[in-house]
Design a protein around this motif. Sequence first.
Motif, PDB file in Angstrom:
ATOM      1  N   HIS A 128      -4.222  30.497 -75.496  1.00  0.00           N
ATOM      2  CA  HIS A 128      -2.895  30.996 -75.258  1.00  0.00           C
ATOM      3  C   HIS A 128      -1.959  29.834 -75.322  1.00  0.00           C
ATOM      4  O   HIS A 128      -0.825  30.120 -75.328  1.00  0.00           O
ATOM      5  CB  HIS A 128      -2.776  32.031 -74.299  1.00  0.00           C
ATOM      6  N   GLU A 129      -2.341  28.854 -75.222  1.00  0.00           N
ATOM      7  CA  GLU A 129      -1.302  27.762 -75.305  1.00  0.00           C
ATOM      8  C   GLU A 129      -0.514  27.436 -76.461  1.00  0.00           C
ATOM      9  O   GLU A 129      -1.193  27.750 -77.552  1.00  0.00           O
ATOM     10  CB  GLU A 129      -2.425  26.439 -74.615  1.00  0.00           C
ATOM     11  N   HIS A 177     -10.452  29.205 -70.057  1.00  0.00           N
ATOM     12  CA  HIS A 177      -9.548  28.958 -69.206  1.00  0.00           C
ATOM     13  C   HIS A 177      -8.080  29.246 -69.773  1.00  0.00           C
ATOM     14  O   HIS A 177      -7.231  28.696 -69.502  1.00  0.00           O
ATOM     15  CB  HIS A 177      -9.806  27.469 -68.971  1.00  0.00           C
ATOM     16  N   GLY A 178      -8.212  30.164 -70.715  1.00  0.00           N
ATOM     17  CA  GLY A 178      -6.783  30.416 -71.541  1.00  0.00           C
ATOM     18  C   GLY A 178      -6.438  29.512 -72.438  1.00  0.00           C
ATOM     19  O   GLY A 178      -5.008  29.713 -72.783  1.00  0.00           O
TER      20      GLY A 178
END
Length: 205
Positions: A39-40, A35-36
């Motif tokens: 990269h948060e 869910h990426g």
Amino acid sequence: MLTLYYAKGSSALAPHILLEEVGADYAVHEVPIAHGAHHEASFLEINPKARVPALMTPNGVITENPAILTYIAATHPQAQMLPDTPFARAGADALNAYLCATVHVAFAHLQRGARWTDSEEAQAAMKAKVAGNMAECAAMIEAHYLTGPWAMGDRYTICDAYLFLVPRWMAKAGVDLADYPKLEAHHNAMLERTATLAVMAIHGI
Ligand SMILES: N[C@@H](CCC(=O)N[C@@H](CS)C(=O)NCC(=O)O)C(=O)O
């Protein structure tokens, strides 16, 4: 207290298994890379490379599987997860370096080709090479690294938790584990260990 940042089914399985093996006092923090979440901003503060695993320690964060595995072993000496002699220790470092820098990277060409090229044609060409490259890596491990029954011989070490990833990568690449009897026996032995099974259940695999 240690905190392992992990994604389910990722290479974070290796340090996760080792944390269980040594009986560490640790917590886990899931980073769903599908869910990426890697990269948060909150995770980039932990690992600016946007990769798992990462291990938060009382002294700061450690990234890269070989470094994390060595740290866990060194901070839990009673578990005896590092080889005793300088030569055997260098052998363990060599295997872990090979898994990190060659085998994992060869596997990453299957799903992560965009790291190396924007060309879809080139990505497809890279994908087509993965099975052959993984078979070569498996043959190298079988013939030159895996002593048996454990990676470094009679005693389970940090290398075994890391080596557990290889048959999983091979399966995804379409390489038959049965062609590598020592690797297959090692994988079966790993699947008999309480720590491996406990971590697999957490990862849902
Ligand atoms: N060399 C690193 C590799 C870490 C790595 O590539 N992790 C993968 C999961 S197995 C990842 O975070 N991938 C996210 C991405 O490529 O965007 C290590 O050994 O820790």
